[in-house]
Structure formats: structure tokens, C-alpha cells
Design an enzyme around this catalytic site. Structure first.
Site, PDB file in Angstrom:
ATOM      1  N   HIS A   2      48.477  53.537  36.913  1.00 38.88           N
ATOM      2  CA  HIS A   2      48.091  54.133  35.638  1.00 38.88           C
ATOM      3  C   HIS A   2      48.931  53.571  34.490  1.00 38.88           C
ATOM      4  O   HIS A   2      49.020  54.191  33.438  1.00 38.88           O
ATOM      5  CB  HIS A   2      48.266  55.655  35.703  1.00 38.88           C
ATOM      6  CG  HIS A   2      47.309  56.312  36.656  1.00 38.88           C
ATOM      7  ND1 HIS A   2      47.694  57.277  37.549  1.00 38.88           N
ATOM      8  CD2 HIS A   2      45.994  56.129  36.871  1.00 38.88           C
ATOM      9  CE1 HIS A   2      46.645  57.670  38.267  1.00 38.88           C
ATOM     10  NE2 HIS A   2      45.610  56.981  37.876  1.00 38.88           N
ATOM     11  N   HIS A   3      49.543  52.396  34.695  1.00 43.33           N
ATOM     12  CA  HIS A   3      50.395  51.879  33.604  1.00 43.33           C
ATOM     13  C   HIS A   3      49.553  51.529  32.388  1.00 43.33           C
ATOM     14  O   HIS A   3      50.052  51.462  31.275  1.00 43.33           O
ATOM     15  CB  HIS A   3      51.241  50.684  34.061  1.00 43.33           C
ATOM     16  CG  HIS A   3      50.471  49.403  34.176  1.00 43.33           C
ATOM     17  ND1 HIS A   3      49.549  49.160  35.172  1.00 43.33           N
ATOM     18  CD2 HIS A   3      50.472  48.289  33.401  1.00 43.33           C
ATOM     19  CE1 HIS A   3      49.033  47.955  35.004  1.00 43.33           C
ATOM     20  NE2 HIS A   3      49.574  47.412  33.937  1.00 43.33           N
TER      21      HIS A   3
ATOM     22  N   LYS B  59      40.398  50.469  36.629  1.00 43.54           N
ATOM     23  CA  LYS B  59      39.150  49.716  36.750  1.00 43.54           C
ATOM     24  C   LYS B  59      39.040  49.059  38.107  1.00 43.54           C
ATOM     25  O   LYS B  59      40.027  48.534  38.624  1.00 43.54           O
ATOM     26  CB  LYS B  59      39.167  48.637  35.654  1.00 43.54           C
ATOM     27  CG  LYS B  59      37.928  47.851  35.497  1.00 43.54           C
ATOM     28  CD  LYS B  59      37.095  48.396  34.357  1.00 43.54           C
ATOM     29  CE  LYS B  59      35.702  47.820  34.315  1.00 43.54           C
ATOM     30  NZ  LYS B  59      34.850  48.196  35.439  1.00 43.54           N
TER      31      LYS B  59
ATOM     32  N   LYS C 115      45.334  41.616  39.210  1.00 44.17           N
ATOM     33  CA  LYS C 115      44.290  40.777  38.616  1.00 44.17           C
ATOM     34  C   LYS C 115      44.173  41.046  37.113  1.00 44.17           C
ATOM     35  O   LYS C 115      44.143  40.128  36.299  1.00 44.17           O
ATOM     36  CB  LYS C 115      42.981  41.140  39.326  1.00 44.17           C
ATOM     37  CG  LYS C 115      41.873  40.168  39.210  1.00 44.17           C
ATOM     38  CD  LYS C 115      40.676  40.619  40.056  1.00 44.17           C
ATOM     39  CE  LYS C 115      41.003  40.688  41.541  1.00 44.17           C
ATOM     40  NZ  LYS C 115      39.828  41.060  42.360  1.00 44.17           N
TER      41      LYS C 115
ATOM     42  N   ASP D 159      45.128  39.353  31.417  1.00 48.40           N
ATOM     43  CA  ASP D 159      45.327  40.127  30.179  1.00 48.40           C
ATOM     44  C   ASP D 159      44.160  41.051  29.864  1.00 48.40           C
ATOM     45  O   ASP D 159      43.658  41.072  28.730  1.00 48.40           O
ATOM     46  CB  ASP D 159      45.565  39.173  28.988  1.00 48.40           C
ATOM     47  CG  ASP D 159      46.956  38.580  29.036  1.00 48.40           C
ATOM     48  OD1 ASP D 159      47.896  39.292  29.449  1.00 48.40           O
ATOM     49  OD2 ASP D 159      47.094  37.394  28.681  1.00 48.40           O
TER      50      ASP D 159
ATOM     51  N   LYS E 263      39.787  51.113  42.894  1.00 52.68           N
ATOM     52  CA  LYS E 263      38.683  50.623  43.728  1.00 52.68           C
ATOM     53  C   LYS E 263      37.991  51.813  44.372  1.00 52.68           C
ATOM     54  O   LYS E 263      38.616  52.859  44.599  1.00 52.68           O
ATOM     55  CB  LYS E 263      39.214  49.704  44.831  1.00 52.68           C
ATOM     56  CG  LYS E 263      38.175  48.764  45.385  1.00 52.68           C
ATOM     57  CD  LYS E 263      37.995  47.567  44.459  1.00 52.68           C
ATOM     58  CE  LYS E 263      36.954  46.588  44.942  1.00 52.68           C
ATOM     59  NZ  LYS E 263      36.964  45.371  44.106  1.00 52.68           N
TER      60      LYS E 263
ATOM     61  N   SER F 233      33.629  42.539  32.607  1.00 46.69           N
ATOM     62  CA  SER F 233      33.520  44.003  32.581  1.00 46.69           C
ATOM     63  C   SER F 233      34.282  44.565  31.379  1.00 46.69           C
ATOM     64  O   SER F 233      33.849  45.525  30.738  1.00 46.69           O
ATOM     65  CB  SER F 233      34.100  44.613  33.859  1.00 46.69           C
ATOM     66  OG  SER F 233      33.135  44.614  34.884  1.00 46.69           O
TER      67      SER F 233
HETATM   68  P1  NAD Z   1      27.660  40.864  47.980  1.00 44.10           P
HETATM   69  O1  NAD Z   1      27.365  42.046  48.788  1.00 44.10           O
HETATM   70  O2  NAD Z   1      26.779  40.567  46.797  1.00 44.10           O
HETATM   71  O3  NAD Z   1      27.683  39.534  48.871  1.00 44.10           O
HETATM   72  C1  NAD Z   1      28.443  39.374  50.042  1.00 44.10           C
HETATM   73  C2  NAD Z   1      27.660  38.458  50.971  1.00 44.10           C
HETATM   74  O4  NAD Z   1      28.474  38.112  52.102  1.00 44.10           O
HETATM   75  C3  NAD Z   1      26.397  39.125  51.520  1.00 44.10           C
HETATM   76  O5  NAD Z   1      25.286  38.304  51.238  1.00 44.10           O
HETATM   77  C4  NAD Z   1      26.685  39.250  53.009  1.00 44.10           C
HETATM   78  O6  NAD Z   1      25.522  39.159  53.801  1.00 44.10           O
HETATM   79  C5  NAD Z   1      27.623  38.081  53.237  1.00 44.10           C
HETATM   80  N1  NAD Z   1      28.417  38.186  54.479  1.00 44.10           N
HETATM   81  C6  NAD Z   1      28.834  39.290  55.128  1.00 44.10           C
HETATM   82  N2  NAD Z   1      29.529  38.964  56.231  1.00 44.10           N
HETATM   83  C7  NAD Z   1      29.551  37.615  56.282  1.00 44.10           C
HETATM   84  C8  NAD Z   1      30.106  36.663  57.194  1.00 44.10           C
HETATM   85  N3  NAD Z   1      30.809  37.041  58.270  1.00 44.10           N
HETATM   86  N4  NAD Z   1      29.930  35.338  56.942  1.00 44.10           N
HETATM   87  C9  NAD Z   1      29.251  34.938  55.851  1.00 44.10           C
HETATM   88  N5  NAD Z   1      28.697  35.801  54.951  1.00 44.10           N
HETATM   89  C10 NAD Z   1      28.848  37.111  55.168  1.00 44.10           C
HETATM   90  O7  NAD Z   1      29.184  41.022  47.519  1.00 44.10           O
HETATM   91  P2  NAD Z   1      29.929  40.273  46.333  1.00 44.10           P
HETATM   92  O8  NAD Z   1      29.896  41.160  45.144  1.00 44.10           O
HETATM   93  O9  NAD Z   1      29.439  38.876  46.235  1.00 44.10           O
HETATM   94  O10 NAD Z   1      31.437  40.306  46.867  1.00 44.10           O
HETATM   95  C11 NAD Z   1      31.952  39.317  47.756  1.00 44.10           C
HETATM   96  C12 NAD Z   1      33.467  39.303  47.673  1.00 44.10           C
HETATM   97  O11 NAD Z   1      33.866  39.056  46.316  1.00 44.10           O
HETATM   98  C13 NAD Z   1      34.153  40.614  48.064  1.00 44.10           C
HETATM   99  O12 NAD Z   1      35.399  40.318  48.657  1.00 44.10           O
HETATM  100  C14 NAD Z   1      34.383  41.296  46.726  1.00 44.10           C
HETATM  101  O13 NAD Z   1      35.440  42.229  46.770  1.00 44.10           O
HETATM  102  C15 NAD Z   1      34.730  40.097  45.877  1.00 44.10           C
HETATM  103  N6  NAD Z   1      34.561  40.295  44.432  1.00 44.10           N
HETATM  104  C16 NAD Z   1      33.372  40.667  43.904  1.00 44.10           C
HETATM  105  C17 NAD Z   1      33.256  40.823  42.527  1.00 44.10           C
HETATM  106  C18 NAD Z   1      31.951  41.155  41.856  1.00 44.10           C
HETATM  107  O14 NAD Z   1      31.893  41.092  40.612  1.00 44.10           O
HETATM  108  N7  NAD Z   1      30.879  41.453  42.570  1.00 44.10           N
HETATM  109  C19 NAD Z   1      34.369  40.626  41.701  1.00 44.10           C
HETATM  110  C20 NAD Z   1      35.575  40.241  42.280  1.00 44.10           C
HETATM  111  C21 NAD Z   1      35.658  40.073  43.647  1.00 44.10           C
END
Ligand code: NAD
Length: 474
Positions: free
Chosen positions: A68-69, A74, A98, A103, A110, A365
Site C-alpha cells: 500500500h505504499h 493494481k 513492476k 514509474d 493480484k 492500464s
Molecule cells: P491467456 O489466458 O490470454 O493466454 C495464456 C495461453 O497460454 C492460453 O492460450 C493457454 O491455452 C496457453 N497455455 C496454457 N498452458 C500452456 C502450456 N503448458 N504450454 C503452452 N501454452 C499454454 O493469458 P495471458 O493474459 O496471455 O497471460 C499469460 C501470462 O502473461 C501470464 O503469466 C500472465 O500473468 C502474464 N501477464 C499477462 C498480462 C495481461 O495483460 N494479460 C500482463 C502481464 C503479465
């Protein structure tokens, strides 16, 4: 090959603590303040019943506010059967670091809902999402100035639209209700460019790393994206958009892995055509011009850059010594375990860490949240003014030179920036500046061993600074 060792449920947060502790040695700050930063401030574990068909199912879900700093906190909401408290805590902590690195003035948070979206109908998903939102409202875990969720693995614009609608129903007089969540559809107060933001940020980050001649030389590469080979794991939001921008930026995607298998082509894969194929067939497999390969074997294909964009723990002690890339671009959160990192560092693999590389999502965002609070679309005030300034410039130049500008010269100078231009430009600025800030920390001569540690050091220093200015800690 499917010997990816599953981590225990309590290991991901411990991994983040390990990274934090390793970096903290390079920052001169009291133990008490370090403890205040690294642990989670609030953990809300809930169970709620939702009607599914003729019966009720009790759903397990979480929201963790790590720091909460700065407020609001988010972070996205993950919809997956693998969700557990440890995972949500780890992801919330990563959000804090992150935000500091890029910044963005938020604390980290989460959410997680333990369900399988693939197996649920849209109606069931809606009931679960709305009920989860009302649970957050009851406990004061959501609000434009409190905690602002966003999409993550398994969730997207549709779920964010249900969240904002539920929140606005509970708080009809809240003028800023739309700022309670980001990643909304544009029609519901979202911002252009949010959907692709994380993948575009991944592209900007890798492109920046590959633009520095001295570093490329050390990796045995020529500078620039052109012709570099990439393997991408995960073809969801982040994986698809990373692949799309890498492809458009001149990189060659030779393999893409999904949950049901992977495909390979030495000639390169066009992500747009692959997406069309998946929409038609329901899978990336059997894409013309490629061969199907095992989804874990894909990670071990020789390439310049490996981009894990699915889930955590994908590169671990079980497969790290078989990884044959020069660079790992961590698009997912926590895809490389500390044990694997030690092996990869010893092999000279350069890891661009998640807490920097996938920060494009939270950056845009932040822009969306600002748009919601200001109640005006970016570009609305300035676009036509800029266009008329461009026209005036052209006519002055034409008067002075006696020459007429060509249509393409005119288009170049007359163009005013719209919302998407400004979002892309703000994201590019953020990713380039932040990369160079963490690289400068790495090269500062203080003995920092790798880019992840440097990124944590940058984050810790910025968070410490915000506590110091509050006078909370000496
Ligand atoms: P998503 O659900 O849109 O896509 C994830 C994809 O990975 C799916 O299509 C799924 O079928 C596939 N998958 C699952 N297991 C798998 C495996 N063993 N091998 C290959 N593919 C596999 O999710 P996303 O939003 O793209 O998020 C993916 C990663 O990115 C997560 O770690 C998430 O925390 C991170 N992330 C997402 C965002 C965002 O804006 N959506 C931002 C920062 C970080």
C-alpha cells in the site's frame, strides 16, 4: 517429453522473496523497511456459492494487496484451476516491483478465481465474475482509489465489463466508477491499445535489448530484430500479441506452443494466419507449412530468443540445461525458476525479467485509469489543433520555398495524434526508458550479477524513496 517438474504450492512466493533478498544486498536500507516492502499487506481468501445448472458450486477465490505504499493497488485477476494463495501472493508482489520499475504510481495486487474458463458457459462465467466483484466490494477490496483489477491469464475485456457494471450498480453516485477496473472494452470506458499492450511492451523491450551493439556482440548476435529467430510459448493475449509485433518488426517466429501441442517451421510462422487457422479449427496444431511438435520440446528448440508467455515455472531445474536460446524474454510472470536461472546464467543466457518485460499491460492500464478519472479521451483536445499547426507549417514552407508539398509530405506533417498513437508512444517511451534504467543499474559497477537483480534493485530503491519521503522509516 513432458518432464516439466511441477513446483510445490508454496514455492512461487518464496522464489520472489529469494529474488528480492538477492537484490536487497545492493541497497543500503534497514531490515525493517525491507520487511515492510516484501511481505503482503492484505490477503483475502473467499469462498462463495454460485448456481451452476440445477445445483450450487462453491468457488474458491483470492485478492491479495501486496503493498500500500502507493494507492490504488493494481493487478490482474487470474481465472485458472491452478490458482492458489501462494501464486496470487507471488503475482501481487511482482506487481509492486513492476509498477515501480515503469514509474506507474500504484501498489501491487493480484486476484485469482479457481475455475477453468474453458469448461464454463458464458452465463456461468458472468455469474462467477459478478459474485466475485460483489465479494470484493463487501470487503473494500475494489475501487478507483483502493484496488483496481485488470485482466490476466484466463480473463479479458468481457470479464472486466462485468466487473465495472457490477461496481457501478453498487455505487450509482460514484462519478469515477469506470476507474474501478482496467482492460475494459472501449465502449465501457476502456482505452484503445490496452488489449495488445503487454505483447507490444514485450516487443519494445526485446527490440531495445537487441538495439545495443555492445550487448549483441557479447551474445554473438548482430544488432536489430531482423532475421532473429523466436520461439513463443502460449498463444493467448500476451503470446499472440508478442508474436504479432515481433513478426511485424522483422523477427522470425519458428515455433509456437499451446496447451495441446506446438508447431514448428524453420521458414517462420505468420501469427495472423495462425490465429485465423485457430479460429477455424479450434487449435494451432496442423497449421499448413508447419510440423506438430511436443509442447515442452518446443522450449528446447535452438533459437535466438525464447518468449515464455503462458504460465510460471515453465523453465525449471528439469529442463534448463536443455534450453538452447541466447535470450529469454519473460512475457509471462515467473516462467523461470531461481534454480533454472542459476543454470541459465552459467550458460550465458540473458534473461529479460518479467517485472520489466511484461509491464506494458499495467502501463497502459495506468493510462486507462487516467482517462477514466479525467473523463476525456486522449487526443480529443489536441488532435485538430496539431493538424492545423501542421497545415500552417506546410503553407509557410510552401511560401518560403515556392514548392508545393507532395501528398505524402503533407500527410506526414498534418497528422494529429489520436488516442492509439498516444498510448503506443507513451508505452514505447516507458519500455525504452525503463530498460535503460535497469541496464544502467546492471552496468553500474556495483557487482549486480544479472538484469533481474538490477530490476529488483531499481524497484526497491524507488519504493524506499517513497517511504523515506513519507518519513515513515528513517
Ligand atoms: P491467456 O489466458 O490470454 O493466454 C495464456 C495461453 O497460454 C492460453 O492460450 C493457454 O491455452 C496457453 N497455455 C496454457 N498452458 C500452456 C502450456 N503448458 N504450454 C503452452 N501454452 C499454454 O493469458 P495471458 O493474459 O496471455 O497471460 C499469460 C501470462 O502473461 C501470464 O503469466 C500472465 O500473468 C502474464 N501477464 C499477462 C498480462 C495481461 O495483460 N494479460 C500482463 C502481464 C503479465
Amino acid at each position: 517429453m513432458s518432464d516439466i517438474t511441477e513446483k510445490r504450492e508454496d514455492e512461487f512466493f518464496q522464489d520472489v522473496l529469494k529474488y528480492f533478498d538477492r537484490a536487497a544486498k545492493f541497497v543500503d536500507v534497514s531490515e525493517g523497511l525491507l520487511d515492510q516492502i516484501k511481505y503482503c499487506n492484505s490477503v483475502y481468501r473467499m469462498k462463495f456459492p454460485v448456481k451452476m445448472g440445477d445445483s450450487y458450486q462453491v468457488i474458491e477465490a483470492y485478492r491479495v494487496e501486496h503493498s500500500h505504499h502507493k494507492l490504488p493497488t493494481k493487478g490482474g485477476i487470474r481465472f485458472s484451476t491452478a490458482v492458489n494463495q501462494d501464486e496470487v501472493m507471488a503475482l501481487a508482489a511482482l506487481m509492486t516491483y513492476k509498477c515501480a520499475i515503469v514509474d506507474v504510481p500504484f501498489g501491487g495486487a493480484k486476484g485469482g478465481i479457481k475455475i477453468s474458463p474453458r469448461k464454463l458457459s458464458a452465463d456461468e462465467m458472468e455469474r462467477i465474475t459478478r459474485r466475485y466483484t460483489s465479494e470484493l466490494i463487501k470487503k473494500n477490496f475494489i475501487g478507483p482509489g483502493i484496488d483496481v483489477p485488470a485482466p490476466d491469464y484466463g480473463s479479458g475485456e468481457r470479464e472486466m465489463a462485468w466487473i465495472v457494471d457490477t461496481y457501478a450498480t453498487f455505487f450509482p453516485n460514484e462519478l469515477n466508477a469506470s476507474a474501478c477496473v482496467t482492460g475494459k472494452p472501449v465502449s465501457q470506458g476502456g482505452i484503445r491499445g490496452r488489449k495488445e499492450a503487454t505483447g507490444l511492451g514485450v516487443y519494445f523491450g526485446i527490440r531495445e535489448a537487441l538495439s545495443i551493439e555492445e550487448d549483441c556482440k557479447a551474445w554473438g548476435l548482430t544488432p536489430g530484430m531482423a532475421g532473429k529467430t523466436f520461439v513463443v510459448q502460449g498463444f493467448g493475449n500476451v503470446g499472440f500479441h508478442s508474436a504479432k509485433f515481433i513478426h511485424e518488426g522483422g523477427g522470425k517466429i519458428i515455433s509456437i506452443a499451446e496447451w495441446d501441442g506446438a508447431i514448428y517451421s524453420a521458414d517462420g510462422i505468420n501469427p495472423h494466419a495462425l490465429e485465423a487457422h485457430r479460429i477455424k479449427t479450434g487449435s494451432i496444431l496442423n497449421f499448413p507449412g508447419t510440423t506438430n511438435v511436443d509442447k515442452y520440446a518446443a522450449l528446447e528448440i535452438e533459437c535466438d530468443v525464447l518468449v515464455p508467455a503462458a504460465l510460471e515455472n515453465q523453465i525449471n531445474a528439469g529442463n534448463a540445461d536443455r534450453i538452447k536460446c541466447k535470450i529469454i524474454g519473460e512475457a509471462a510472470n515467473g516462467p523461470v525458476t531461481p534454480e533454472a536461472e542459476a543454470i541459465l546464467n552459467a550458460k550465458g543466457v540473458y534473461i529479460i525479467p518479467d517485472i520489466y518485460l511484461n509491464a506494458g499491460g499495467v502501463t497502459v492500464s495506468y493510462f486507462e485509469w487516467l482517462k477514466n478519472l479525467s473523463h476525456v479521451r486522449f487526443g480529443r483536445l489536441g488532435k485538430r489543433w496539431d493538424e492545423s499547426a501542421g497545415r500552417n507549417t506546410i503553407s509557410v514552407l510552401e511560401d518560403m520555398t515556392g514548392r508545393r508539398a507532395t501528398d505524402s509530405q503533407r500527410a506526414l506533417i498534418e497528422r494529429g495524434a489520436d488516442e492509439l498513437d498516444l498510448v503506443y508512444s507513451g508505452l514505447e517511451e516507458t519500455m525504452i526508458n525503463s530498460y535503460n534504467a535497469i541496464r544502467d543499474e546492471l552496468k553500474s559497477g556495483s557487482g549486480i550479477p544479472d538484469l533481474r537483480t538490477a530490476a529488483f534493485v531499481v524497484a526497491i530503491k524507488k519504493i524506499v524513496q517513497s517511504y523515506n519521503t513519507l518519513g515513515v522509516f528513517p
